[in-house]
Design an enzyme around this catalytic site. Sequence first.
Site, mmCIF file in Angstrom:
data_model
loop_
_atom_site.group_PDB
_atom_site.id
_atom_site.type_symbol
_atom_site.label_atom_id
_atom_site.label_comp_id
_atom_site.label_asym_id
_atom_site.label_seq_id
_atom_site.Cartn_x
_atom_site.Cartn_y
_atom_site.Cartn_z
ATOM 1 N N THR A 271 7.907 2.555 2.119
ATOM 2 C CA THR A 271 7.569 2.562 3.473
ATOM 3 C C THR A 271 8.831 1.984 4.259
ATOM 4 O OG1 THR A 271 5.398 1.752 2.802
ATOM 5 C CG2 THR A 271 6.148 1.138 4.864
ATOM 6 N N ASN B 37 0.157 -1.459 -6.399
ATOM 7 C CA ASN B 37 0.961 -2.515 -5.565
ATOM 8 C C ASN B 37 0.025 -3.363 -4.740
ATOM 9 O OD1 ASN B 37 3.225 -1.649 -6.820
ATOM 10 N ND2 ASN B 37 4.028 -0.803 -5.018
ATOM 11 N N TYR C 60 -3.087 -2.346 -3.015
ATOM 12 C CA TYR C 60 -3.408 -1.568 -1.728
ATOM 13 C C TYR C 60 -4.827 -1.453 -2.144
ATOM 14 C CZ TYR C 60 0.788 -2.166 0.008
ATOM 15 O OH TYR C 60 2.109 -2.908 0.371
ATOM 16 N N ASN D 135 -0.627 -4.881 -13.806
ATOM 17 C CA ASN D 135 -0.544 -6.219 -13.700
ATOM 18 C C ASN D 135 0.727 -6.709 -13.113
ATOM 19 O OD1 ASN D 135 -1.361 -8.826 -14.710
ATOM 20 N ND2 ASN D 135 0.144 -8.719 -16.166
ATOM 21 N N HIS E 113 -1.975 6.734 -4.180
ATOM 22 C CA HIS E 113 -1.409 5.341 -4.423
ATOM 23 C C HIS E 113 -2.630 4.606 -5.045
ATOM 24 C CE1 HIS E 113 0.981 1.942 -4.337
ATOM 25 N NE2 HIS E 113 1.385 2.034 -2.751
HETATM 26 C C1 FMN Z 1 11.648 -0.748 1.627
HETATM 27 C C2 FMN Z 1 10.603 -0.548 0.473
HETATM 28 C C3 FMN Z 1 9.310 0.165 0.702
HETATM 29 C C4 FMN Z 1 8.576 0.382 -0.341
HETATM 30 N N1 FMN Z 1 7.274 0.899 -0.017
HETATM 31 C C5 FMN Z 1 6.463 1.518 -0.973
HETATM 32 C C6 FMN Z 1 5.383 2.302 -0.748
HETATM 33 O O1 FMN Z 1 5.324 2.797 0.341
HETATM 34 N N2 FMN Z 1 4.684 2.671 -1.724
HETATM 35 C C7 FMN Z 1 4.914 2.375 -3.026
HETATM 36 O O2 FMN Z 1 4.130 2.656 -3.997
HETATM 37 N N3 FMN Z 1 5.825 1.530 -3.339
HETATM 38 C C8 FMN Z 1 6.721 1.367 -2.423
HETATM 39 N N4 FMN Z 1 7.741 0.363 -2.596
HETATM 40 C C9 FMN Z 1 7.998 0.344 -3.961
HETATM 41 C C10 FMN Z 1 9.063 1.240 -4.506
HETATM 42 O O3 FMN Z 1 8.609 2.533 -4.682
HETATM 43 C C11 FMN Z 1 9.695 0.890 -5.936
HETATM 44 O O4 FMN Z 1 8.671 0.490 -7.076
HETATM 45 C C12 FMN Z 1 10.433 -0.667 -6.123
HETATM 46 O O5 FMN Z 1 11.349 -0.590 -4.926
HETATM 47 C C13 FMN Z 1 11.212 -0.838 -7.330
HETATM 48 O O6 FMN Z 1 12.091 0.257 -7.571
HETATM 49 P P1 FMN Z 1 13.638 -0.005 -7.287
HETATM 50 O O7 FMN Z 1 13.981 -1.419 -8.201
HETATM 51 O O8 FMN Z 1 14.269 1.022 -7.915
HETATM 52 O O9 FMN Z 1 13.854 -0.270 -5.783
HETATM 53 C C14 FMN Z 1 8.701 -0.047 -1.718
HETATM 54 C C15 FMN Z 1 10.095 -0.410 -1.966
HETATM 55 C C16 FMN Z 1 10.763 -0.905 -0.947
HETATM 56 C C17 FMN Z 1 12.237 -1.521 -1.091
#
Ligand code: FMN
Length: 355
Positions: free
Chosen positions: A25, A177, A179, A230, A174
């Site tokens: 997002t 997380n 939602y 979880n 989705h």
């Molecule tokens: C800025 C930001 C926005 C995110 N928005 C979403 C989202 O819209 N939907 C979702 O399923 N996860 C969202 N996440 C989680 C990421 O998809 C991901 O699972 C998380 O960043 C961990 O992975 P990484 O360590 O590679 O960043 C978001 C993460 C970040 C950093």
Amino acid sequence: MSNLWDPISLGNTVLKNRLAMAPMTRNRTTVEGVPTELTVEYYRQRSGLGLIITEGTQPSAEGQGYLLTPGIYNQAQIEGWAKVADAVHAEGSALFIQVMHAGRISHPDNTLGGTLPVAPSAVNPETHIYTLDGAKDIPTPRELATEEIAGVVEEFRTAARSAIAAGADGIEIHSANGYLLHQFLSPNTNLRADGYGGDIAARARIVLEVVRAAVEEIGADRVGIRLSPNNGAGGTVEGENYRETYQYLVQQLAPLGLAYLHLLHIGDEGLLGWIRENWPSRLILNRAGRPVSQIGADIQAGLADIESVGQPVLANPDLQERLQSSAALNEADASTFYGGGQQGYTDYPTLQEIS
Ligand SMILES: Cc1cc2nc3c(=O)[nH]c(=O)nc-3n(C[C@H](O)[C@H](O)[C@H](O)COP(=O)(O)O)c2cc1C
């Protein structure tokens, strides 16, 4: 041994490599939820990856949680996404739109209709959310009436059709997380006494109805789902028996022939191993916060087909080139994650621009 850079089929498309952009997002669309030219540029820049999974996208005005997030429920939004799909395809990447209903993680100030958030039960998340007037406490959501649930399922069905109309290769449902769909799965946010709450099968029912509706509408090879067993996001507490919930879900989803399961993994290696054995199609693994040197390790170990990466992709439009040449990475700037313009969005430099 499979390698991150090998092509792989996904649904009815072929990915040029096995690195995916995790959904993120970014709060930069118009107030009406329409992706802009900047959105197009942001995704185009990152299309060196085999798969782009978009930021959470609401299937209805009521499903919006945060400010300035995209929708996929009207013509202007579909046209906005069509430009993104064209740009991503022109670079040889594939696009799945993540369909996200925020449920109780919302605020009347943030939805176009000014509606009270809806949820499985009227349980307050006890947190705040950013509105145009700054951070505000989230109000207690309104419990969805049993008769309304079919309408929510229809919103996902229509979103699936609209995503394909926009030229996307598919949708990601989705269910993670904290939602709406995760709120149904989680016992502390789902206190319902009708057929959508109670035992595991009842709590999982809406998820399966949403998935089946999307499959009927656009075909299983264009539907993926995201789960985060979880992980406690959004105040969800899944309890000691969470593994059983996800094992049940995986068993029910397995025969449907989905394009993929996208797992947000927070360290339950036993459950990951079980899912890997029991999930028949592609498994996309998001091992949150893994060191950059570990990207690709789960594919090599046979634990995943595709790896999704969030923050390193956000900060490195040319992540695949940097990994291939073992170059240093840009650091992600958290202060520009959720809103702003180009800064922290389309202005992260590529290697070429630095040299
Ligand atoms: C800025 C930001 C926005 C995110 N928005 C979403 C989202 O819209 N939907 C979702 O399923 N996860 C969202 N996440 C989680 C990421 O998809 C991901 O699972 C998380 O960043 C961990 O992975 P990484 O360590 O590679 O960043 C978001 C993460 C970040 C950093």
